[in-house]
Design a protein around this motif. Sequence first.
Motif, PDB file in Angstrom:
ATOM      1  N   VAL A  97     102.098  16.960  37.099  1.00 27.96           N
ATOM      2  CA  VAL A  97     102.409  15.642  36.512  1.00 27.96           C
ATOM      3  C   VAL A  97     102.340  15.708  34.983  1.00 27.96           C
ATOM      4  O   VAL A  97     103.243  15.248  34.281  1.00 27.96           O
ATOM      5  N   LEU A  98     101.264  16.294  34.466  1.00 27.60           N
ATOM      6  CA  LEU A  98     101.105  16.352  33.010  1.00 27.60           C
ATOM      7  C   LEU A  98     102.180  17.232  32.369  1.00 27.60           C
ATOM      8  O   LEU A  98     102.730  16.895  31.320  1.00 27.60           O
ATOM      9  N   SER A  99     102.479  18.369  32.999  1.00 26.70           N
ATOM     10  CA  SER A  99     103.510  19.260  32.450  1.00 26.70           C
ATOM     11  C   SER A  99     104.859  18.561  32.420  1.00 26.70           C
ATOM     12  O   SER A  99     105.597  18.664  31.435  1.00 26.70           O
ATOM     13  N   ASP A 100     105.174  17.838  33.501  1.00 22.99           N
ATOM     14  CA  ASP A 100     106.453  17.114  33.535  1.00 22.99           C
ATOM     15  C   ASP A 100     106.518  16.051  32.436  1.00 22.99           C
ATOM     16  O   ASP A 100     107.598  15.689  31.972  1.00 22.99           O
ATOM     17  N   ASP A 101     105.328  15.561  32.014  1.00 24.15           N
ATOM     18  CA  ASP A 101     105.271  14.563  30.926  1.00 24.15           C
ATOM     19  C   ASP A 101     105.287  15.209  29.545  1.00 24.15           C
ATOM     20  O   ASP A 101     105.171  14.523  28.527  1.00 24.15           O
ATOM     21  N   GLY A 102     105.319  16.534  29.501  1.00 28.48           N
ATOM     22  CA  GLY A 102     105.373  17.224  28.204  1.00 28.48           C
ATOM     23  C   GLY A 102     104.020  17.581  27.625  1.00 28.48           C
ATOM     24  O   GLY A 102     103.921  17.960  26.458  1.00 28.48           O
ATOM     25  N   THR A 103     102.959  17.454  28.438  1.00 26.76           N
ATOM     26  CA  THR A 103     101.617  17.822  27.965  1.00 26.76           C
ATOM     27  C   THR A 103     101.359  19.300  28.269  1.00 26.76           C
ATOM     28  O   THR A 103     101.715  19.779  29.350  1.00 26.76           O
ATOM     29  N   MET A 104     100.742  20.005  27.332  1.00 22.73           N
ATOM     30  CA  MET A 104     100.353  21.398  27.602  1.00 22.73           C
ATOM     31  C   MET A 104      99.199  21.405  28.606  1.00 22.73           C
ATOM     32  O   MET A 104      98.262  20.603  28.483  1.00 22.73           O
ATOM     33  N   VAL A 105      99.264  22.329  29.565  1.00 26.96           N
ATOM     34  CA  VAL A 105      98.202  22.433  30.568  1.00 26.96           C
ATOM     35  C   VAL A 105      97.752  23.890  30.690  1.00 26.96           C
ATOM     36  O   VAL A 105      98.588  24.801  30.775  1.00 26.96           O
ATOM     37  N   ASN A 106      96.443  24.066  30.697  1.00 27.61           N
ATOM     38  CA  ASN A 106      95.840  25.386  30.914  1.00 27.61           C
ATOM     39  C   ASN A 106      95.153  25.344  32.282  1.00 27.61           C
ATOM     40  O   ASN A 106      94.213  24.579  32.484  1.00 27.61           O
ATOM     41  N   VAL A 107      95.652  26.148  33.218  1.00 27.30           N
ATOM     42  CA  VAL A 107      95.042  26.191  34.552  1.00 27.30           C
ATOM     43  C   VAL A 107      93.969  27.279  34.549  1.00 27.30           C
ATOM     44  O   VAL A 107      94.256  28.458  34.333  1.00 27.30           O
ATOM     45  N   THR A 108      92.743  26.845  34.772  1.00 26.52           N
ATOM     46  CA  THR A 108      91.593  27.731  34.594  1.00 26.52           C
ATOM     47  C   THR A 108      90.999  28.155  35.940  1.00 26.52           C
ATOM     48  O   THR A 108      91.390  27.657  36.999  1.00 26.52           O
ATOM     49  N   LEU A 109      90.077  29.113  35.870  1.00 24.18           N
ATOM     50  CA  LEU A 109      89.394  29.636  37.061  1.00 24.18           C
ATOM     51  C   LEU A 109      90.380  30.312  38.016  1.00 24.18           C
ATOM     52  O   LEU A 109      90.324  30.111  39.227  1.00 24.18           O
ATOM     53  N   CYS A 110      91.259  31.140  37.442  1.00 23.79           N
ATOM     54  CA  CYS A 110      92.218  31.904  38.244  1.00 23.79           C
ATOM     55  C   CYS A 110      91.617  33.283  38.551  1.00 23.79           C
ATOM     56  O   CYS A 110      91.224  34.009  37.629  1.00 23.79           O
ATOM     57  N   PHE A 111      91.554  33.599  39.833  1.00 20.55           N
ATOM     58  CA  PHE A 111      90.955  34.873  40.249  1.00 20.55           C
ATOM     59  C   PHE A 111      91.868  35.701  41.152  1.00 20.55           C
ATOM     60  O   PHE A 111      91.424  36.722  41.689  1.00 20.55           O
ATOM     61  N   SER A 112      93.126  35.271  41.342  1.00 23.55           N
ATOM     62  CA  SER A 112      94.030  36.084  42.164  1.00 23.55           C
ATOM     63  C   SER A 112      95.468  35.903  41.683  1.00 23.55           C
ATOM     64  O   SER A 112      95.814  34.891  41.057  1.00 23.55           O
ATOM     65  N   ALA A 113      96.290  36.896  42.024  1.00 25.80           N
ATOM     66  CA  ALA A 113      97.711  36.825  41.660  1.00 25.80           C
ATOM     67  C   ALA A 113      98.386  35.666  42.397  1.00 25.80           C
ATOM     68  O   ALA A 113      99.263  34.998  41.834  1.00 25.80           O
ATOM     69  N   ALA A 114      97.977  35.417  43.634  1.00 22.18           N
ATOM     70  CA  ALA A 114      98.563  34.301  44.392  1.00 22.18           C
ATOM     71  C   ALA A 114      98.310  32.981  43.663  1.00 22.18           C
ATOM     72  O   ALA A 114      99.208  32.134  43.542  1.00 22.18           O
ATOM     73  N   GLN A 115      97.090  32.817  43.150  1.00 21.27           N
ATOM     74  CA  GLN A 115      96.777  31.586  42.405  1.00 21.27           C
ATOM     75  C   GLN A 115      97.642  31.483  41.144  1.00 21.27           C
ATOM     76  O   GLN A 115      98.099  30.403  40.775  1.00 21.27           O
ATOM     77  N   ALA A 116      97.875  32.622  40.494  1.00 23.23           N
ATOM     78  CA  ALA A 116      98.680  32.605  39.263  1.00 23.23           C
ATOM     79  C   ALA A 116     100.124  32.221  39.558  1.00 23.23           C
ATOM     80  O   ALA A 116     100.782  31.558  38.739  1.00 23.23           O
ATOM     81  N   ILE A 117     100.633  32.622  40.713  1.00 23.01           N
ATOM     82  CA  ILE A 117     101.998  32.224  41.109  1.00 23.01           C
ATOM     83  C   ILE A 117     102.055  30.706  41.279  1.00 23.01           C
ATOM     84  O   ILE A 117     102.980  30.035  40.811  1.00 23.01           O
ATOM     85  N   LEU A 118     101.021  30.145  41.914  1.00 26.84           N
ATOM     86  CA  LEU A 118     100.984  28.687  42.089  1.00 26.84           C
ATOM     87  C   LEU A 118     100.933  27.958  40.741  1.00 26.84           C
ATOM     88  O   LEU A 118     101.604  26.943  40.547  1.00 26.84           O
ATOM     89  N   ALA A 119     100.139  28.482  39.821  1.00 28.45           N
ATOM     90  CA  ALA A 119     100.025  27.837  38.499  1.00 28.45           C
ATOM     91  C   ALA A 119     101.382  27.815  37.799  1.00 28.45           C
ATOM     92  O   ALA A 119     101.762  26.806  37.184  1.00 28.45           O
ATOM     93  N   ALA A 120     102.113  28.917  37.908  1.00 33.85           N
ATOM     94  CA  ALA A 120     103.447  28.963  37.279  1.00 33.85           C
ATOM     95  C   ALA A 120     104.373  27.942  37.936  1.00 33.85           C
ATOM     96  O   ALA A 120     105.123  27.237  37.251  1.00 33.85           O
ATOM     97  N   LYS A 121     104.311  27.854  39.269  1.00 34.43           N
ATOM     98  CA  LYS A 121     105.168  26.889  39.964  1.00 34.43           C
ATOM     99  C   LYS A 121     104.815  25.444  39.595  1.00 34.43           C
ATOM    100  O   LYS A 121     105.673  24.567  39.617  1.00 34.43           O
ATOM    101  N   ALA A 122     103.545  25.218  39.236  1.00 33.79           N
ATOM    102  CA  ALA A 122     103.113  23.863  38.846  1.00 33.79           C
ATOM    103  C   ALA A 122     103.439  23.576  37.372  1.00 33.79           C
ATOM    104  O   ALA A 122     103.100  22.513  36.868  1.00 33.79           O
ATOM    105  N   GLY A 123     104.062  24.539  36.703  1.00 32.75           N
ATOM    106  CA  GLY A 123     104.509  24.306  35.318  1.00 32.75           C
ATOM    107  C   GLY A 123     103.444  24.490  34.269  1.00 32.75           C
ATOM    108  O   GLY A 123     103.569  23.965  33.151  1.00 32.75           O
TER     109      GLY A 123
END
Length: 222
Positions: A97-123
Amino acid sequence: MKFFVDTADIAEIKDLASTGLLDGVTTNPSLVAKSGAKNFIALIEEICGVVDGPVSAEVAATDYPTMLKEGQRLAKIAKNVAVKVPLTPDGLKVCKVLSDDGTMVNVTLCFSAAQAILAAKAGATFVSPFVGRLDDIGQDGLNLISEIVEIYNQYPAIETEVLVASVRNPVHLVESAKMGAHVATIPPAVIRQLYSHPLTEKGLATFVSDWAKTGQSILDAA
Ligand code: E4P
């Protein structure tokens, strides 16, 4: 590679910003507690005034509606705020939601490649894999960086930047740079270690003492 400093200590941030080498700041609830700051919003506002680049400010709630409200509040502090959300289903909903609104978002506490794929898909603007904490449990934190960089490189449309977090030493930084990670967030003490080499110190001491023997002054020269 961009350098962020991983601290909420305003004196440290001002000192490191004066080097001209600082591209951003990351904070988290533990770092804010350690700083002793009593007004989080005022602290983030002050940091955003010192550093032009992204300043990560983390939400405190863990449920979607409250995180979203907190994220929207944090985003209003300054244009360079990057709202930090945890890598959970609710956190990624907020990220989208925030990314779609143009806000920068840092997705933290990433411990796997699968999680990183999800973060990219969430923008996400940034994904923060924690290298040191993986090393702490006997896994290879740097291998995670390598995996994420390799995966993201397969998809030119991915704009999410790999932000190497939980950096404990200069080797984490150098190896991540060799892999092509975009950003590292580094504790102040490790940033200072980066400058240091015994041969630099020894060589400089020799140059200073040999120069003194010439009896000259560059500034007083005609
Ligand atoms: C990242 O944004 C975190 O603030 C940080 O890098 C965590 O590091 P730690 O594992 O040393 O607490």
